[in-house]
Design a protein around this motif. Structure first.
Motif, mmCIF file in Angstrom:
data_model
loop_
_atom_site.group_PDB
_atom_site.id
_atom_site.type_symbol
_atom_site.label_atom_id
_atom_site.label_comp_id
_atom_site.label_asym_id
_atom_site.label_seq_id
_atom_site.Cartn_x
_atom_site.Cartn_y
_atom_site.Cartn_z
ATOM 1 N N GLU A 124 16.946 54.531 85.018
ATOM 2 C CA GLU A 124 17.241 54.181 83.627
ATOM 3 C C GLU A 124 18.428 53.215 83.606
ATOM 4 O OE1 GLU A 124 18.611 56.395 79.461
ATOM 5 O OE2 GLU A 124 17.696 57.543 81.091
ATOM 6 N N SER A 133 24.229 55.822 83.176
ATOM 7 C CA SER A 133 22.927 55.253 83.521
ATOM 8 C C SER A 133 22.870 54.924 85.009
ATOM 9 C CB SER A 133 22.672 53.993 82.702
ATOM 10 O OG SER A 133 23.586 52.976 83.082
ATOM 11 N N VAL A 140 21.036 50.973 80.923
ATOM 12 C CA VAL A 140 21.501 50.701 79.555
ATOM 13 C C VAL A 140 22.654 49.714 79.647
ATOM 14 C CG1 VAL A 140 20.766 52.851 78.446
ATOM 15 C CG2 VAL A 140 22.874 52.844 79.717
ATOM 16 N N ARG A 141 22.533 48.615 78.887
ATOM 17 C CA ARG A 141 23.569 47.575 78.935
ATOM 18 C C ARG A 141 23.477 46.720 77.686
ATOM 19 N NH1 ARG A 141 22.425 44.226 84.013
ATOM 20 N NH2 ARG A 141 23.911 42.796 83.022
ATOM 21 N N THR A 190 30.290 49.950 79.037
ATOM 22 C CA THR A 190 29.746 49.321 80.245
ATOM 23 C C THR A 190 30.909 48.792 81.071
ATOM 24 O OG1 THR A 190 27.669 48.716 79.164
ATOM 25 C CG2 THR A 190 28.278 47.496 81.150
ATOM 26 N N THR A 208 26.921 51.973 82.854
ATOM 27 C CA THR A 208 26.991 52.164 81.406
ATOM 28 C C THR A 208 27.040 53.661 81.103
ATOM 29 O OG1 THR A 208 25.807 50.120 80.945
ATOM 30 C CG2 THR A 208 25.874 51.777 79.194
ATOM 31 N N LYS A 266 13.777 52.120 80.781
ATOM 32 C CA LYS A 266 13.390 53.279 81.575
ATOM 33 C C LYS A 266 12.194 52.893 82.442
ATOM 34 C CE LYS A 266 14.928 56.706 78.190
ATOM 35 N NZ LYS A 266 14.531 57.878 77.349
ATOM 36 N N TYR A 283 21.925 45.657 72.346
ATOM 37 C CA TYR A 283 22.054 46.743 73.316
ATOM 38 C C TYR A 283 20.647 47.173 73.721
ATOM 39 C CZ TYR A 283 22.879 51.557 74.885
ATOM 40 O OH TYR A 283 22.891 52.726 75.588
ATOM 41 N N TYR A 284 20.402 47.347 75.029
ATOM 42 C CA TYR A 284 19.061 47.721 75.456
ATOM 43 C C TYR A 284 19.081 49.009 76.287
ATOM 44 C CZ TYR A 284 20.183 45.567 80.023
ATOM 45 O OH TYR A 284 20.748 45.254 81.224
ATOM 46 N N GLN A 285 17.926 49.682 76.270
ATOM 47 C CA GLN A 285 17.672 50.836 77.128
ATOM 48 C C GLN A 285 16.356 50.566 77.863
ATOM 49 O OE1 GLN A 285 17.631 54.128 74.365
ATOM 50 N NE2 GLN A 285 19.737 54.659 74.862
ATOM 51 N N GLN A 332 27.212 56.610 78.189
ATOM 52 C CA GLN A 332 26.967 56.955 76.784
ATOM 53 C C GLN A 332 27.785 58.196 76.460
ATOM 54 O OE1 GLN A 332 22.866 57.333 75.301
ATOM 55 N NE2 GLN A 332 23.515 59.150 74.171
ATOM 56 N N TRP A 335 29.116 53.471 73.652
ATOM 57 C CA TRP A 335 28.562 52.991 74.912
ATOM 58 C C TRP A 335 29.627 52.152 75.611
ATOM 59 C CZ3 TRP A 335 25.804 53.420 70.443
ATOM 60 C CH2 TRP A 335 24.647 54.221 70.492
#
Length: 608
Positions: A599, A354, A601-602, A447, A370, A593, A589-591, A372, A445
């Motif tokens: 973007e 990300s 993600v964490r 981080t 982060t 954008k 967990y969030y995404q 994926q 995922w």
């Protein structure tokens, strides 16, 4: 206590250029499996020994290394002998044309060569005319005298059959049936008829005797003993017809293929094609892009690396359109050839990173990255003991960056390593024990918070390694490829895609510089403090898309135009209908954008 290790070298393994030679001929022996000095019986050294022999000799050698000497190698024998004239015999000396007789040569300890160009102690021949066979024995450059001749008599099947010399077509067809040339008086004189393109049994058979074009053909009769008659010429004459049907319509092109021989270990496939109807020529293709060393109806193919990795290849045999742009069409057939009794299992790993996020932890300013990781089962059976590893020392530490902390989350059912640090010997993200059914994916995922103040390079390149055990207890592995697809070229083989995943941190931002700030958590308890999940530093005019997942990977909140108003309640899933009760405390967990392409993600913590 002291431990003394005795490392005696292993004996070398010997091979020879020839096991039998003529007196005075040279032979070369080669020694392998020795990392020291190879010593031969005559005290010469080196990995090879070449010399002339006058008598049968057994060779051995030793391996010397670090003042230690191995035991002698397993002896290899080289025979020295004069070639003797072979004695030959035939299993049957009186045959019909095309029948088989087995020739045998005895008394030769070398190589047997026959007068018709064949080789071997025992071989089968199918002559079409009376032939005398002889053989010689060859050892190295020495050759014996020729053996006595062995006569194979080929008898005929009688006189020519009675037949019509000419056949014609019946309108509107533009082809003729060759079987009309056979008279009724022949029904008891022969049980089988063959039509060939020339007056020889070696000539090709007529492809479609029932739909022959204009020309001269030859009919053979074959009696109950398998003997052929003399050929009889048959002429086909085609008369013009009104509203004639093109020959390729009444006799459409057909093509078939079969596997003749398959040696997957050596990488050789031999195929046989068969044409029918109006088909004339063939074209071979392979899905694996290997090498056809010869084509035509009998093709020989060398497997490519792609074929070997996939464990199978598809062969396509095509015949051209017989009348170009006319009403007829060509023909096509395919056959799939696979590695015999070997189940090919394929594991693919992809990896996406990300946008970097700057965070403050105490007095330290850190970059949060982060990753994926996606594991995909592209095989035919369930993979077990799925394991994924990622070495963070190789990515960050060697460039002067310092890994501050790591967090790992995996799909429900996978066994994540809670003690993972990515440094030293602890590089396993996913503990062995997880299963991955066929055509399924598993997500991880990772981080990583990194202090890059002392880094010598702000571009970090990362590759993960996945492995699993297939149904045959074989281990299949794959290095990750950048992105979300394990097989981006879609050739069915993820192992030939291994582009590393790179991310660049442009600079360490000074205090007060504008950047996106995403909180690590919030407390929606209506105390007026930190009750909403607020994303700061988003430029004016930029739209935020927010998706929140629980620890089991289920979507619990989603908003494609987020206005910093999430209060910890669900609008997705089973809790969406109950607004009075918020989501339980815990890690989510969030995404995120942004409409400018960034973007994030964490993880975040919800705590009331």
């Amino acid at each position: 206590m002291w431990k003394v290790t005795v490392n005696t070298p292993e004996p070398p393994i010997l091979t020879t250029s020839a096991t039998t030679i003529c007196p005075g001929n040279s032979v070369t022996l080669t020694a392998t499996n020795c990392v020291g000095i190879v010593r031969w019986p005559d005290q010469t050294t080196g990995s090879t020994w070449t010399g002339q022999l006058v008598q049968t000799t057994t060779f051995s050698a030793t391996c010397e290394g670090e003042n230690c000497v191995s035991g002698p190698s397993v002896g290899i024998n080289v025979s020295v002998a004069e070639p003797t004239t072979p004695i030959i015999s035939a299993s049957v000396s009186d045959i019909c044309a095309g029948q088989t007789s087995q020739l045998t040569a005895s008394g030769c300890v070398g190589r047997v060569r026959w007068s018709d160009g064949g080789e071997g102690l025992v071989r089968s021949v199918s002559p079409y005319s009376t032939t005398t066979f002889r053989a010689v024995c060859q050892i190295g450059s020495c050759q014996s005298d020729s053996s006595a001749g062995q006569l194979i008599t080929v008898r005929g099947g009688g006189k020519q059959i009675a037949s019509s010399a000419t056949v014609t077509n019946s309108c509107p067809f533009q082809t003729a049936d060759l079987s009309n040339a056979i008279g009724t008086t022949n029904q008891n004189s022969a049980v089988h008829y063959e039509f060939r393109t020339a007056p020889s049994l070696n000539a090709p058979l007529v492809q479609s005797p029932g739909a022959a074009l204009s020309g001269t053909y030859y009919v053979f009769g074959r009696d109950v003993n398998g003997c052929y008659t003399e050929p009889m010429a048959v002429t086909v004459r085609i008369a013009d017809c009104p509203n004639a049907i093109p020959p390729c319509i009444s006799n459409p092109a057909t093509v078939a293929v079969r596997v003749d021989t398959l040696d997957w270990a050596k990488g050789v496939v031999c195929l046989q094609g068969k044409l029918g109807g109006s088909a004339t020529g063939v074209t071979w293709e392979s899905s694996g892009k290997g090498l056809f060393t010869n084509t035509g109806l009998n093709a020989r193919y060398l497997l490519s690396e792609t074929d070997q990795r996939l464990g199978r290849t598809t062969f396509t045999l095509t015949t051209a359109d017989p009348d170009g742009k006319g009403p007829c069409v060509g023909a096509l057939t395919q056959v799939v050839v696979g590695a015999p009794s070997v189940a090919r299992e394929l594991l693919g790993i992809s990896k996406k990173v990300s946008e970097p996020v700057w965070v403050v932890e105490g007095a330290a300013r850190l970059v949060a990255l982060t990753y994926q990781l996606t594991a995909t089962n592209l095989g035919e059976h369930t993979l077990t003991q799925l394991q994924v590893s990622d070495n963070l020392d190789a990515v960050f530490t060697k460039k002067g960056a310092r890994v501050h902390s790591v967090a790992v989350r995996a799909d429900n059912g996978l066994i994540a390593n809670a003690a993972y640090t990515g440094q030293g010997a602890d590089t396993t993200l996913l503990l062995a024990g997880s299963q991955l059914p066929t055509n399924r994916q598993a997500h991880i995922w990772l981080t990583v918070r990194v202090d890059v103040n002392q880094a010598t390079d702000l571009t970090f390149t990362n590759t993960a390694l996945g492995q699993a055990v297939d149904a045959a207890n074989n281990v299949c592995r794959d290095w990750s490829v950048n992105g979300t697809s394990a097989d981006p070229d879609q050739n069915g083989d993820p192992t030939d895609n291994n582009e590393p995943t790179s991310v660049t941190v442009h600079a360490v931002l000074p205090e007060g510089a504008q950047t996106v700030f995403i909180p690590e958590g919030f407390s929606p308890n209506d105390d007026g403090i930190n009750d909403r999940f607020v994303i700061q530093g988003v430029p004016s005019g930029i739209t935020i898309q927010l998706a929140i997942y629980n620890r089991w990977g289920s979507l619990v909140y989603q908003n494609n135009d987020y206005k910093n108003d999430w209060d910890g309640t669900a609008n997705q899933g089973v809790r969406a209908a109950d607004k009075s009760q918020g989501l339980p405390d815990g890690a989510y967990y969030y995404q995120i954008k942004l409409s400018d392409g960034r973007e994030f993600v964490r993880f975040l913590t919800l705590a009331r």
